[in-house]
Scaffold this motif. Structure first.
Motif, PDB file in Angstrom:
ATOM      1  N   ALA A 121       0.821  -1.140   0.144  1.00 56.15           N
ATOM      2  CA  ALA A 121       0.172  -0.010   0.040  1.00 56.15           C
ATOM      3  C   ALA A 121       0.873   1.148  -0.029  1.00 56.15           C
ATOM      4  O   ALA A 121       2.196   1.387   0.811  1.00 56.15           O
ATOM      5  CB  ALA A 121      -1.010   0.036   1.183  1.00 56.15           C
ATOM      6  N   THR A 122       0.503   2.406  -0.689  1.00 55.84           N
ATOM      7  CA  THR A 122       1.039   3.559  -0.742  1.00 55.84           C
ATOM      8  C   THR A 122       0.249   4.751  -0.552  1.00 55.84           C
ATOM      9  O   THR A 122      -0.947   4.647  -0.713  1.00 55.84           O
ATOM     10  CB  THR A 122       1.798   3.708  -2.042  1.00 55.84           C
ATOM     11  N   PRO A 123       0.579   5.789   0.203  1.00 52.62           N
ATOM     12  CA  PRO A 123      -0.219   6.957   0.443  1.00 52.62           C
ATOM     13  C   PRO A 123      -0.379   7.795  -1.009  1.00 52.62           C
ATOM     14  O   PRO A 123       0.268   7.565  -2.025  1.00 52.62           O
ATOM     15  CB  PRO A 123       0.362   7.889   1.267  1.00 52.62           C
ATOM     16  N   GLY A 124      -1.251   8.755  -0.678  1.00 56.03           N
ATOM     17  CA  GLY A 124      -1.572   9.875  -1.866  1.00 56.03           C
ATOM     18  C   GLY A 124      -2.336   9.327  -3.192  1.00 56.03           C
ATOM     19  O   GLY A 124      -2.550   8.046  -3.078  1.00 56.03           O
ATOM     20  N   PRO A 125      -2.605  10.111  -3.923  1.00 58.95           N
ATOM     21  CA  PRO A 125      -3.349   9.804  -5.188  1.00 58.95           C
ATOM     22  C   PRO A 125      -2.336   8.947  -6.173  1.00 58.95           C
ATOM     23  O   PRO A 125      -1.320   9.031  -5.958  1.00 58.95           O
ATOM     24  CB  PRO A 125      -3.609  11.300  -5.820  1.00 58.95           C
ATOM     25  N   PHE A 126      -3.290   8.174  -7.013  1.00 59.47           N
ATOM     26  CA  PHE A 126      -2.654   7.253  -7.864  1.00 59.47           C
ATOM     27  C   PHE A 126      -1.941   8.059  -8.849  1.00 59.47           C
ATOM     28  O   PHE A 126      -2.497   9.013  -9.562  1.00 59.47           O
ATOM     29  CB  PHE A 126      -3.770   6.395  -8.510  1.00 59.47           C
ATOM     30  N   SER A 127      -0.582   7.620  -9.312  1.00 57.53           N
ATOM     31  CA  SER A 127      -0.057   8.069 -10.293  1.00 57.53           C
ATOM     32  C   SER A 127       0.878   7.114 -11.043  1.00 57.53           C
ATOM     33  O   SER A 127       0.701   5.920 -10.769  1.00 57.53           O
ATOM     34  CB  SER A 127       0.917   9.342  -9.735  1.00 57.53           C
ATOM     35  N   SER A 128       1.715   7.470 -12.098  1.00 54.69           N
ATOM     36  CA  SER A 128       2.555   6.359 -12.872  1.00 54.69           C
ATOM     37  C   SER A 128       3.589   5.819 -12.001  1.00 54.69           C
ATOM     38  O   SER A 128       4.263   4.880 -12.174  1.00 54.69           O
ATOM     39  CB  SER A 128       3.227   7.050 -13.986  1.00 54.69           C
ATOM     40  N   ASP A 129       3.985   6.688 -10.689  1.00 58.44           N
ATOM     41  CA  ASP A 129       4.756   6.194  -9.728  1.00 58.44           C
ATOM     42  C   ASP A 129       4.292   4.851  -9.051  1.00 58.44           C
ATOM     43  O   ASP A 129       4.890   4.129  -8.443  1.00 58.44           O
ATOM     44  CB  ASP A 129       5.082   7.081  -8.552  1.00 58.44           C
ATOM     45  N   ASP A 130       2.780   4.682  -8.979  1.00 58.47           N
ATOM     46  CA  ASP A 130       2.217   3.446  -8.459  1.00 58.47           C
ATOM     47  C   ASP A 130       2.169   2.457  -9.377  1.00 58.47           C
ATOM     48  O   ASP A 130       1.661   1.294  -9.147  1.00 58.47           O
ATOM     49  CB  ASP A 130       0.762   3.958  -7.881  1.00 58.47           C
ATOM     50  N   LEU A 131       2.971   2.487 -10.563  1.00 55.60           N
ATOM     51  CA  LEU A 131       3.071   1.210 -11.691  1.00 55.60           C
ATOM     52  C   LEU A 131       4.241   0.600 -11.022  1.00 55.60           C
ATOM     53  O   LEU A 131       5.452   1.029 -11.295  1.00 55.60           O
ATOM     54  CB  LEU A 131       3.085   1.755 -12.971  1.00 55.60           C
ATOM     55  N   LEU A 132       4.283  -0.456 -10.212  1.00 50.37           N
ATOM     56  CA  LEU A 132       5.449  -0.741  -9.220  1.00 50.37           C
ATOM     57  C   LEU A 132       6.348  -1.724  -9.948  1.00 50.37           C
ATOM     58  O   LEU A 132       7.567  -1.553  -9.627  1.00 50.37           O
ATOM     59  CB  LEU A 132       4.793  -1.395  -7.796  1.00 50.37           C
ATOM     60  N   CYS A 133       5.911  -2.610 -10.771  1.00 49.21           N
ATOM     61  CA  CYS A 133       6.976  -3.394 -11.412  1.00 49.21           C
ATOM     62  C   CYS A 133       5.872  -4.350 -12.347  1.00 49.21           C
ATOM     63  O   CYS A 133       4.671  -4.594 -12.071  1.00 49.21           O
ATOM     64  CB  CYS A 133       7.485  -4.492 -10.477  1.00 49.21           C
TER      65      CYS A 133
END
Length: 226
Positions: A121-133
């Motif tokens: 889990a990650t904080p904040g709004p979804f962004s391309s940084d949330d494309l983890l692998c």
């Protein structure tokens, strides 16, 4: 198995680079005849081959707490692939996962997936940084069951979930899977994007280090963790 790098062929690297850069907002390194995309912890290395056969399938893990946000983010950028009944899909209980599908470049079928067994889990709004692998790579094999057995025995990469079902066999673990299918099988949820035996190299860590043939010029290379 954590997938660190995937090397494969596409018919048009310029179009592939444009898609990953403009649609998914990812960093892309472009050189003549090749494009390298950074997708979280995975490098996707694509080389141009106008005669390349078949269509790729890759699944990208996203934070388990951001499925709804990821769907909204993705719908603002491209159309979802759907069946007549749904545009999001709960996997079997053995997978404990939920997916969205969309068309990628070069007739590929891409997927965003939450894996509830992972603590990501990650904080904040979804962004391309949330494309983890990239956590799934489709591989066509003329002998799905034989390859499943050999990877289990030689590389300690076991069947996943319920194991092989006909021409479909996932192997690995929630961090990284190879989706072994027979040539000519359509990538869900499409009927026209087809798996074909073509060279692809998957580099990963975890399980037993070594180089393991996947057939058709493809291979799995498991490295020692750095």
């Amino acid at each position: 198995m954590k997938i660190t790098k995937i090397s494969g062929q596409v018919r048009n690297t310029s179009a592939a680079a444009e898609f990953f850069e403009s649609v998914l907002g990812l960093a892309v390194k472009k050189v003549p005849g090749a494009a390298v995309v950074r997708i979280g912890k995975t490098l996707l290395d694509l080389t141009k081959n106008p005669e390349a056969q078949g269509d790729h399938h890759f699944a990208i893990t996203i934070p388990s707490n951001k499925f709804a946000e990821a769907k909204q983010w993705l719908q603002q950028r491209t159309m979802l692939l759907a069946t007549v009944d749904a545009d999001e899909f709960e996997c079997s209980s053995a997978w404990n996962a939920r997916s969205l599908y969309f068309s990628g470049p070069d007739r590929s079928v891409l997927e965003l997936i939450i894996r509830r067994d992972l603590d990501n889990a990650t904080p904040g709004p979804f962004s391309s940084d949330d494309l983890l692998c990239i956590s799934e790579v489709g591989v066509a094999s003329a002998d799905v069951l034989g390859l499943t057995k050999s990877l289990d025995e030689a590389a300690s990469v076991p069947p996943y979930g319920a194991g092989p079902v006909g021409s479909f066999s996932p192997v690995g673990d929630p961090d990284g899977l190879l989706i072994l299918v027979s040539p000519g099988r359509a990538w869900f949820p499409t009927t026209e994007s087809l798996a074909t035996t073509s060279p692809i190299t998957v580099e990963a860590t975890g399980h037993r280090p070594g180089i393991f043939p996947l057939g058709g010029g493809s291979r799995l290379q498991i490295l020692q963790p750095s």
